[in-house]
Design a protein around this motif. Structure first.
Motif, mmCIF file in Angstrom:
data_model
loop_
_atom_site.group_PDB
_atom_site.id
_atom_site.type_symbol
_atom_site.label_atom_id
_atom_site.label_comp_id
_atom_site.label_asym_id
_atom_site.label_seq_id
_atom_site.Cartn_x
_atom_site.Cartn_y
_atom_site.Cartn_z
ATOM 1 N N ASP A 1 15.891 36.501 68.736
ATOM 2 C CA ASP A 1 14.589 36.224 68.137
ATOM 3 C C ASP A 1 13.443 36.619 69.050
ATOM 4 O OD1 ASP A 1 15.703 34.001 69.643
ATOM 5 O OD2 ASP A 1 13.901 32.883 69.137
ATOM 6 N N GLU A 2 13.671 36.514 70.366
ATOM 7 C CA GLU A 2 12.587 36.755 71.320
ATOM 8 C C GLU A 2 13.135 37.521 72.515
ATOM 9 O OE1 GLU A 2 10.393 34.080 74.729
ATOM 10 O OE2 GLU A 2 11.052 33.076 72.893
ATOM 11 N N PHE A 3 12.420 38.538 72.958
ATOM 12 C CA PHE A 3 12.779 39.282 74.162
ATOM 13 C C PHE A 3 11.694 39.001 75.186
ATOM 14 C CE2 PHE A 3 13.318 43.154 76.778
ATOM 15 C CZ PHE A 3 14.687 43.112 76.959
ATOM 16 N N SER A 4 12.012 38.163 76.188
ATOM 17 C CA SER A 4 10.986 37.759 77.164
ATOM 18 C C SER A 4 11.282 38.380 78.525
ATOM 19 C CB SER A 4 10.894 36.234 77.240
ATOM 20 O OG SER A 4 12.171 35.656 77.403
ATOM 21 N N THR A 5 12.101 37.719 79.350
ATOM 22 C CA THR A 5 12.488 38.349 80.620
ATOM 23 C C THR A 5 13.543 39.424 80.404
ATOM 24 O OG1 THR A 5 14.258 36.750 81.034
ATOM 25 C CG2 THR A 5 12.056 36.183 81.836
ATOM 26 N N GLY A 6 14.308 39.288 79.326
ATOM 27 C CA GLY A 6 15.397 40.232 79.075
ATOM 28 C C GLY A 6 16.695 39.867 79.769
ATOM 29 N N ASN A 7 16.709 38.756 80.520
ATOM 30 C CA ASN A 7 17.904 38.416 81.300
ATOM 31 C C ASN A 7 19.140 38.248 80.431
ATOM 32 O OD1 ASN A 7 16.523 38.441 83.695
ATOM 33 N ND2 ASN A 7 16.124 36.247 83.728
ATOM 34 N N THR A 8 19.004 37.515 79.324
ATOM 35 C CA THR A 8 20.169 37.246 78.480
ATOM 36 C C THR A 8 20.765 38.533 77.943
ATOM 37 O OG1 THR A 8 19.227 35.109 77.849
ATOM 38 C CG2 THR A 8 20.973 35.980 76.463
ATOM 39 N N VAL A 9 19.909 39.389 77.391
ATOM 40 C CA VAL A 9 20.392 40.631 76.789
ATOM 41 C C VAL A 9 20.985 41.553 77.853
ATOM 42 C CG1 VAL A 9 19.688 42.731 75.585
ATOM 43 C CG2 VAL A 9 18.848 40.511 74.817
ATOM 44 N N LEU A 10 20.310 41.692 78.984
ATOM 45 C CA LEU A 10 20.818 42.599 80.018
ATOM 46 C C LEU A 10 22.121 42.087 80.613
ATOM 47 C CD1 LEU A 10 17.566 43.743 81.860
ATOM 48 C CD2 LEU A 10 18.615 44.597 79.775
ATOM 49 N N ASN A 11 22.235 40.759 80.766
ATOM 50 C CA ASN A 11 23.509 40.209 81.238
ATOM 51 C C ASN A 11 24.633 40.505 80.254
ATOM 52 O OD1 ASN A 11 22.468 39.153 83.594
ATOM 53 N ND2 ASN A 11 22.162 37.106 82.765
ATOM 54 N N THR A 12 24.314 40.411 78.961
ATOM 55 C CA THR A 12 25.327 40.703 77.939
ATOM 56 C C THR A 12 25.762 42.157 78.006
ATOM 57 O OG1 THR A 12 24.212 39.099 76.512
ATOM 58 C CG2 THR A 12 25.858 40.508 75.491
ATOM 59 N N ILE A 13 24.783 43.050 78.063
ATOM 60 C CA ILE A 13 25.110 44.474 78.099
ATOM 61 C C ILE A 13 25.916 44.803 79.344
ATOM 62 C CG2 ILE A 13 24.151 46.804 78.262
ATOM 63 C CD1 ILE A 13 21.798 45.881 76.586
#
Length: 855
Positions: free
Chosen positions: A152-164
């Motif tokens: 829903d929200e892309f802020s620091t990006g930590n969650t998404v980058l950790n996943t990738i």
């Protein structure tokens, strides 16, 4: 739409900065969270704010169409969509629908017995952080097409980058697309996506409906906590409605074999099946909207007895206001049912319950006006607790249609304080619709994920720079949790008294970070200039020794001796700069790109067992080489050996070798070292400013739970004094000139008897008795440990080896600054030793105002 963020903005000074469309999409609220006080509340997500289902579904559908346009039809057909629990499960579904032929999977916080885990990751600022990936088809994520990640929200990006990063290591691919309703990155984070893409060698695109940022004033976290504490009891839900009938249960007739959502995967064929069934499913709900009958009462087990009522009554009215309320991760099925009711002419809104505790304030300028609190009713993995439904009470709904899956249709749901009773107290009519929880075929393994303990994939991914530490992300992954927002520092004298009295363990607090004077900084740089080549030689020697002996380590554990390079695991924080340098040496001399992680070990408490579980889940334990900066008396060496033995007995995981590789081993405590000389390692001269701006690690029960990594702080505010990179670069620049010498050193070492003599420990015991200390923990031998005493503890005196002036300049300066006497002695096996007297008396001061000790 009026922006519902003024209440928070006025009290905290928080600013929402962006285009005209941003206030229409977002409001602001406050929550209890140690890492982020404010909450961006989406008006189009369907989580906290009831919204028309056509708006919620259309928002995700439109983003999916944009992804298809970006990828092209051929690549879109090869793509897989991954959504994030719990808030983005329906959004991810809708994006997949917009893409057309893409299968969909969302992460989950509900473990399912027998389903193999294809990964897991951590959401750093979430209330419930651990995510699992549980596809029924283990090959779902293994294809080479684009992976579309939806949040829903892309802020620091930590969650998404950790996943990738985690998935790319398992299932590498050439392209990723990140999709979010709002892109809220700060200026400091804007370049991270491109740098990350370059790091992993893949293309990463970002698509969002709107972009902006949140400007947070200094101290906002503490002010937010105070506001929450002040208002959380002052704003209760509106008064209950009297005389409401019991809930009505409707038999949906959900199609057999159709998944309730994307927890285990949702294919285009599933989507077609749902589309065909939706009109009939919605019609059954519509029939029940005006049923005034009572729900069938529970049986002995607390569940409703047989004979569900399909609903009765006359024609459904279309003028009543209806809320379709989903349940946590179950968002897509309720959303599509709500949309079908809307298509049939009903006045419908949609939202879901949530785990996230948010402050409710009945003010037009605040996004969360009311809150219903109820006990969890789905036997959650993290144990019982509160759950919430926001903006439902007092919102003028005539009917709430609660949609849950069968796993959540429990006695707790029907209890007197359960969700159904809470809803009935505030809304005239409640209808319950139960979707059967999908039971996937049981699988035992995946093609690429090694077997691991049950808890391992619930653990977060490593923290990396620049979000955590000033090191480049590829240099080290920190198996720690970020406690930067927690006040942990205490005055040195208070810490010393608490530690020595037994009132607190040294790992429960942090010393105030020493800020070096200009004179001391000059000494550091001078020491670095004079010892960089010596350091480089030791780095090369220990690294080449590790590479040469790794096959022997593996052979001892029955592994393939020649399988791959070592996995460096440094003991935070003194070992971390050494681990980074060893990694650089291996890359420069051998082209090896070695994994490197930092973990916490605490004297008297052992190594972080959760970090070991994570390592065992992602690497062969026989490949792990523990790294530290130096040995003193060997306490940590013994601590690690004992901890590994206990871990293997408790977890049934074997293969970790407790031997530590160190730069310097003056105490003769280990077999793998760069030198046994006690010389000045410049990284010992400073604290966080030479170690990536990371604090010493913290282990405190109120901050570190049974499923958490140990903690540490990232001192971002000290960036102006950071010399971490300069230290690494200065040593690495000398690698070439010492290479031939290293080759000779390693040949001699491999042929020599390197059995530890523990002469350092014997010396410490002797000194402890001679000086009347009688506690070896208060004797800190070696240049590195003596420096730590002067920077962090309350020292009594320094013993210095006569004639070792070259490595003592910074020690003498620190001792002078703190009023500590330096006593020169003969026959000392170390360059120096720091003494902490056990009879330290808090409050006693000398003429210079500095603390003194009495005997």
């Amino acid at each position: 739409m009026v922006w519902t963020g003024t209440w928070v903005a006025e009290r905290l000074g928080v600013e929402l900065i962006g285009g005209e469309e941003l206030p229409a999409l977002l409001g602001l609220a406050l929550r209890r969270n140690p890492k982020r006080a404010h909450l961006l509340v989406s008006s189009v997500l369907g989580k906290h704010v009831p919204q028309r289902p056509s708006v919620v579904y259309g928002s995700g559908l439109g983003l999916g169409v944009r992804v298809r346009e970006l990828l092209g039809d051929e690549e879109a057909a090869r793509s897989v969509v991954l959504g994030y629990a719990e808030t983005a499960t329906a959004l991810g579904h809708a994006v997949a629908d917009g893409l057309g032929l893409a299968p969909y999977l969302h992460s989950t916080r509900r473990p399912v017995a027998g389903v193999a885990r294809a990964g897991g990751f951590e959401e750093s600022h979430s209330h419930a952080t651990s995510h699992l990936l549980l596809p029924e088809d283990p090959k779902l994520l293994a294809g080479g097409g684009p992976l579309v990640l939806v949040d829903d929200e892309f802020s620091t990006g930590n969650t998404v980058l950790n996943t990738i990063r985690d998935l790319h290591a398992r299932y590498p691919r050439e392209r990723y697309v990140v999709v979010a309703l709002v892109d809220m990155r700060s200026g400091a984070d804007l370049g991270r996506l491109d740098a990350f893409a370059e790091e992993i060698g893949a293309r990463v695109d970002l698509i969002s409906a709107a972009a902006g940022t949140v400007r947070l004033p200094e101290g906002v976290l503490e002010k937010g906590r105070e506001l929450v504490a002040e208002h959380e009891t002052a704003h209760a839900a509106p008064a209950a409605v009297d005389g409401t009938p019991a809930p009505v249960r409707v038999a949906l007739g959900w199609p057999e074999g159709l998944p309730d959502g994307g927890r285990h995967g949702f294919t285009p064929e599933h989507r077609e099946h749902l589309e065909e069934a939706l009109p009939a499913l919605a019609a059954r709900i519509a029939e029940a909207l005006h049923d005034t009958g009572t729900e069938t009462r529970p049986g002995a087990d607390g569940r409703p007895a047989a004979g569900e009522r399909p609903g009765a009554g006359g024609r459904p009215g279309t003028g009543d206001r209806v809320l379709v309320l989903g349940f946590e991760e179950l968002m897509y099925a309720p959303l599509r049912l709500a949309g079908a009711l809307e298509d049939a002419g009903h006045d419908v809104r949609y939202s879901t319950t949530t785990r996230s505790p948010v402050l409710a304030v009945d003010d037009p300028g605040y996004a969360i006006r009311t809150r219903i609190v109820f006990p969890a009713h789905d036997d959650p993995a993290d144990g019982p607790g509160e759950r919430y439904a926001y903006n439902v009470a007092g919102a003028g709904f005539d009917t709430v249609v609660l949609v849950v899956d069968s796993a959540a249709d429990t006695p707790e749901l029907h209890a007197p304080d359960g969700l159904l009773a809470q809803l009935s107290a505030h809304v005239p009519r409640v209808v319950l619709a139960v979707v059967p929880a999908y039971e996937p075929a049981v699988t035992s393994s995946t093609p690429t994920v090694s077997e691991a303990p049950e808890r391992s994939s619930m653990l977060p991914e490593p923290l990396r720079g620049p979000a955590f530490s000033s090191y480049a992300p590829e240099e080290v992954g920190w198996l720690l949790q970020d406690l930067s927002g927690v006040e942990l520092e205490a005055p040195t004298e208070e810490r010393e008294e608490a530690i020595q009295s037994g009132g607190a363990h040294y790992a429960e607090s942090l010393p105030v970070e020493y800020q070096p004077s200009a004179r001391y900084q000059e000494l550091f740089h001078s020491a670095l200039d004079s010892s960089a080549a010596r350091m480089a030689r030791a780095v090369g020697t220990v690294t080449e020794t590790v590479l040469a002996e790794l096959p022997l380590r593996r052979g001892r554990h029955g592994r393939d001796p020649q399988s791959r390079g070592p996995v460096l695991v440094s003991l935070a924080r003194a070992g971390t700069p050494v681990g980074v340098l060893m990694r650089r040496w291996a890359k420069a001399r051998h082209g090896l790109d070695l994994p490197h992680y930092a973990v916490s070990i605490v004297r008297g408490r052992g190594i972080d067992a959760n970090a070991l579980r994570w390592l065992a889940a992602h690497h062969d334990p026989a490949d792990v080489v523990f790294v530290d900066g130096w040995t003193g008396k060997g306490a940590i060496t013994r601590e690690l050996a004992d901890a590994i033995k206990e871990f293997e007995a408790a977890e049934g995981i074997s293969g970790f070798d407790p031997e530590i590789a160190v730069l310097a081993d003056p105490g003769s405590c280990v077999r793998t070292y760069g030198t046994r000389e006690d010389f000045l390692i410049p990284s010992a001269c400073l604290n966080s400013t030479v170690s990536g701006l990371i604090s010493r690690t913290v282990l405190r029960s109120d901050l570190v739970g049974p499923n958490d990594f140990h903690g540490a702080k990232f001192y971002r505010e000290l960036a102006g004094s950071d010399v971490s990179g300069a230290f690494l670069d200065a040593v690495a620049a000398r690698f070439d000139e010492v290479a031939e010498t290293v080759d000779v050193d390693v040949k001699e070492l491999l042929a020599a008897d390197r059995t530890p003599t523990w002469e350092g420990w014997a010396a410490v015991e002797r000194i402890s008795e001679e000086y009347g200390i009688h506690d070896v923990n208060l004797v800190k031998p070696g240049v590195g440990e003596t420096t730590r005493v002067l920077l962090r503890r309350v020292p009594w005196k320094i013993l210095a080896k006569r004639g070792a002036d070259a490595d003592l300049a910074h020690v003498r300066l620190l001792a002078e600054q703190r009023g500590v006497p330096v006593e020169f002695v003969d026959e000392l096996p170390y360059t120096c030793v720091g003494l902490i007297h056990p009879q330290y008396t808090r409050g006693a001061t000398g003429a210079d105002g500095k603390a003194v000790v009495s005997q």
